[in-house]
Design a protein around this motif. Structure first.
Motif, PDB file in Angstrom:
ATOM      1  N   ILE A  50      -6.845  -3.129  -4.093  1.00 18.50           N
ATOM      2  CA  ILE A  50      -6.647  -4.496  -3.590  1.00 18.50           C
ATOM      3  C   ILE A  50      -5.750  -4.483  -2.351  1.00 18.50           C
ATOM      4  O   ILE A  50      -6.010  -5.187  -1.359  1.00 18.50           O
ATOM      5  CB  ILE A  50      -6.050  -5.383  -4.696  1.00 18.50           C
ATOM      6  CG1 ILE A  50      -7.080  -5.589  -5.813  1.00 18.50           C
ATOM      7  CG2 ILE A  50      -5.622  -6.734  -4.126  1.00 18.50           C
ATOM      8  CD1 ILE A  50      -6.525  -6.301  -7.032  1.00 18.50           C
ATOM      9  N   ALA A  51      -4.699  -3.682  -2.397  1.00 20.28           N
ATOM     10  CA  ALA A  51      -3.806  -3.576  -1.238  1.00 20.28           C
ATOM     11  C   ALA A  51      -4.548  -3.022  -0.018  1.00 20.28           C
ATOM     12  O   ALA A  51      -4.333  -3.469   1.121  1.00 20.28           O
ATOM     13  CB  ALA A  51      -2.605  -2.698  -1.587  1.00 20.28           C
ATOM     14  N   SER A  52      -5.437  -2.052  -0.241  1.00 24.32           N
ATOM     15  CA  SER A  52      -6.221  -1.486   0.873  1.00 24.32           C
ATOM     16  C   SER A  52      -7.156  -2.544   1.469  1.00 24.32           C
ATOM     17  O   SER A  52      -7.337  -2.620   2.693  1.00 24.32           O
ATOM     18  CB  SER A  52      -7.038  -0.285   0.382  1.00 24.32           C
ATOM     19  OG  SER A  52      -6.190   0.741  -0.064  1.00 24.32           O
ATOM     20  N   ALA A  85       0.822  -1.213   0.000  1.00 24.99           N
ATOM     21  CA  ALA A  85       0.000   0.000   0.000  1.00 24.99           C
ATOM     22  C   ALA A  85       0.854   1.260   0.000  1.00 24.99           C
ATOM     23  O   ALA A  85       0.484   2.286  -0.590  1.00 24.99           O
ATOM     24  CB  ALA A  85      -0.939  -0.002   1.209  1.00 24.99           C
ATOM     25  N   GLU A  86       2.030   1.210   0.641  1.00 24.98           N
ATOM     26  CA  GLU A  86       2.909   2.384   0.696  1.00 24.98           C
ATOM     27  C   GLU A  86       3.762   2.534  -0.571  1.00 24.98           C
ATOM     28  O   GLU A  86       4.503   3.518  -0.707  1.00 24.98           O
ATOM     29  CB  GLU A  86       3.822   2.270   1.913  1.00 24.98           C
ATOM     30  CG  GLU A  86       3.063   2.407   3.231  1.00 24.98           C
ATOM     31  CD  GLU A  86       3.944   2.102   4.435  1.00 24.98           C
ATOM     32  OE1 GLU A  86       5.147   1.816   4.217  1.00 24.98           O
ATOM     33  OE2 GLU A  86       3.437   2.148   5.578  1.00 24.98           O
ATOM     34  N   LEU A 136       1.735   1.706  -7.398  1.00 26.72           N
ATOM     35  CA  LEU A 136       0.603   0.843  -7.755  1.00 26.72           C
ATOM     36  C   LEU A 136      -0.436   1.653  -8.502  1.00 26.72           C
ATOM     37  O   LEU A 136      -0.634   2.855  -8.218  1.00 26.72           O
ATOM     38  CB  LEU A 136      -0.031   0.230  -6.507  1.00 26.72           C
ATOM     39  CG  LEU A 136       0.888  -0.595  -5.585  1.00 26.72           C
ATOM     40  CD1 LEU A 136       0.093  -1.073  -4.378  1.00 26.72           C
ATOM     41  CD2 LEU A 136       1.496  -1.771  -6.333  1.00 26.72           C
ATOM     42  N   ASN A 137      -1.059   1.011  -9.454  1.00 27.45           N
ATOM     43  CA  ASN A 137      -2.162   1.704 -10.130  1.00 27.45           C
ATOM     44  C   ASN A 137      -3.388   1.694  -9.218  1.00 27.45           C
ATOM     45  O   ASN A 137      -3.363   1.125  -8.115  1.00 27.45           O
ATOM     46  CB  ASN A 137      -2.448   1.068 -11.490  1.00 27.45           C
ATOM     47  CG  ASN A 137      -2.809  -0.411 -11.368  1.00 27.45           C
ATOM     48  OD1 ASN A 137      -3.448  -0.813 -10.402  1.00 27.45           O
ATOM     49  ND2 ASN A 137      -2.394  -1.215 -12.354  1.00 27.45           N
ATOM     50  N   GLU A 138      -4.460   2.266  -9.697  1.00 25.70           N
ATOM     51  CA  GLU A 138      -5.660   2.435  -8.856  1.00 25.70           C
ATOM     52  C   GLU A 138      -6.245   1.086  -8.441  1.00 25.70           C
ATOM     53  O   GLU A 138      -6.618   0.890  -7.277  1.00 25.70           O
ATOM     54  CB  GLU A 138      -6.696   3.251  -9.625  1.00 25.70           C
ATOM     55  CG  GLU A 138      -7.940   3.553  -8.791  1.00 25.70           C
ATOM     56  CD  GLU A 138      -8.959   4.386  -9.569  1.00 25.70           C
ATOM     57  OE1 GLU A 138     -10.097   4.487  -9.077  1.00 25.70           O
ATOM     58  OE2 GLU A 138      -8.616   4.905 -10.653  1.00 25.70           O
TER      59      GLU A 138
END
Length: 500
Positions: free
Chosen positions: A312-314, A298-299, A305-307
């Motif tokens: 997905i990471a969030s 996420a960082e 990372l794209n949107e």
């Protein structure tokens, strides 16, 4: 509940058990029968005694009436025979016919027979003395008559003797009636005494029988109460207290089986707690790695990372946080069950704790567009701040979880004497009526489940209440009018154990 129980095969041989068994019936049925027997025995004795008293009184009355009737009849017969003898002598004197004396001799014979029959009765001393005098007077007249019976003219002197004989007969008859009246008085006294005795026995024995019935009721109710208390304690999860039932041997044996069941449940509870501890610890290590990896993604540590990848990471990060919280709940519950959750108390501000919890849950509150109404003055209490924070966090999490989007959560605190009250009210669907008594039980999810991919463990409220009880407080579900749930946390301001 007496905190001692031994299995029958372990304690059947010692002297204490032997003496105890001798003092108790071998079965519950025998105890009940013994109770009925002892309660009914005094009343049966009183009834038998009353019947015997009445029988004695009736027998005495029958004898007295029979004797009175015999005395009265014989007294009249004596008077009639005296009159017959006097009449025969007068006729012989007037007519000069000595054959008329046959009537006298018949009357004399009947007089003697009647007097002899009277002597066979249970006469009083006065009656016996008068009857003896009466016989002596009549015998004197008979002797004189025997000497001069061939000389009718000489009978004139005997006629005067009958006046004394009649007076004696009347005196004897009057004395008989007097004694009958005395006998009637004695019968009345006996009846009164019997009445008094029966009344006294009833007044004494009925309370005694009631007392015996009460004592046996207690003796019968005591083992039943012990069994009921044991079952209630096991139902509430209080498995640390041993079970012993006093009373008949079959109920004692039943208590021993209940204690065996308690020990088995306690062993199963310990196995469950150990399983939770092991599984929770085993899950915590890989979960930490997953959460750190999600944080790094996420960082953008591994690259921008794209949107879609960021979303997905969030999701991974949010769910790993939720899963970690569930595992921490399981660990907290395990610590409570094994009594490892010691309290470290110091002065803390309730407002500061509430604001910190709101800050921690700010993201989810904002995501659901919830409105928070907070009214909490500066209130200082002696507590373990971290555990109070856990309590407030669980209450707020529960309110946030069940509140609809754009709903409202009200929180306010106030001081009530030496206690602090914190209220948390949401505007959700509320708690089902059938769940109100079970809402604080471990792992209980309730009937109203949310459509969410992440299910709770059902431990939040249970842990919160255990922490509250450890502080000397409590958490209560307040009846709510309308929708929503209303929880009230009550905590003492000062440490009840005085440890500070």
């Amino acid at each position: 509940m007496i905190v001692r129980a031994e299995a029958r095969h372990e304690s059947g041989g010692d002297a204490t058990s032997s003496s105890w068994l001798r003092r108790n019936p071998s079965s519950f049925l025998k105890l009940i029968l013994l109770g009925f027997a002892l309660v009914g025995l005094p009343l049966i004795i009183a009834l038998i005694n009353s019947a015997l008293s009445i029988d004695r009184l009736a027998d005495h009355s029958r004898k007295a009436v029979y004797q009175a009737a015999q005395i009265a009849h014989s007294s009249r017969a004596l008077a009639d025979e005296i009159a017959a003898m006097e009449r025969a002598i007068r006729q012989t004197h007037i007519l000069g016919d000595t054959s008329l004396l046959e009537g006298y001799f018949r009357a004399h014979h009947k007089f003697e027979t009647t007097a002899a029959a009277l002597f066979e009765l249970s006469l009083h001393a006065e009656q016996k003395e008068l009857l003896t005098q009466l016989q002596a007077l009549e015998a004197s007249i008979f002797q004189k008559l025997s000497i001069i019976k061939q000389s009718p003219e000489a009978l004139r002197d005997l006629i005067g003797n009958f006046a004394t004989l009649r007076d004696s007969a009347r005196t004897f008859s009057s004395l008989g009636y007097t004694l009958i009246e005395r006998e009637v008085g004695e019968l009345q006294d006996m009846a009164g005494y019997a009445r008094f005795t029966v009344g006294w026995q009833l007044l004494a024995l009925i309370p005694f029988a009631i007392l015996l019935a009460f004592m046996f009721s207690l003796r019968i109710a005591r083992p039943i109460k012990q069994i009921d208390e044991a079952i209630r304690n096991m139902g509430q999860g209080k498995l640390s207290k041993s079970i012993r039932v006093d009373g008949p041997q079959d109920l004692v044996y039943f208590g021993e089986r209940l204690d065996w069941m308690r020990r088995r449940l306690l062993k199963l509870e310990e196995q469950k707690t150990r399983f939770l501890q092991h599984v929770s610890h085993e899950l915590k290590t890989p979960l930490t790695a997953m959460r750190e990896g999600a944080d790094l993604l996420a960082e953008g540590v591994t690259g921008e990372l794209n949107e879609g990848q960021q979303r997905i990471a969030s999701i991974l990060h949010s769910n790993s946080v939720q899963l970690q919280r569930r595992i921490e709940d399981l660990l907290s519950y395990s610590a409570l069950q094994t009594e490892k959750a010691a309290l470290v108390k110091h002065k803390a501000n309730v407002r500061t704790i509430v604001e910190a919890v709101l800050q921690d849950q700010n993201l989810i509150i904002m995501s659901k567009s919830l409105q928070i109404e907070l009214s909490c003055p500066e209130l200082m209490i002696d507590c373990d701040e971290q555990k109070i924070k856990t309590i407030v966090d669980n209450l707020l999490s529960n309110a946030v979880k069940f509140s609809p989007p754009r709903g409202c959560i009200s929180m306010w605190a106030k001081r009530v004497e030496e206690m602090i009250e914190l209220h948390v009210v949401d505007t959700g669907a509320g708690i089902d009526e059938g769940d109100r008594e079970k809402v604080f039980e471990p792992f209980y999810q309730g009937r109203r489940m949310l459509d969410s991919p992440i299910r709770g463990t059902g431990l939040g409220l249970s842990i919160a209440r255990e922490y509250a009880l450890a502080h000397g407080g409590n958490i209560e579900l307040v009846p709510q009018v309308g929708s929503g749930a209303h929880f009230r946390l009550v905590l003492p301001i000062h440490d009840p154990e005085g440890s500070l």
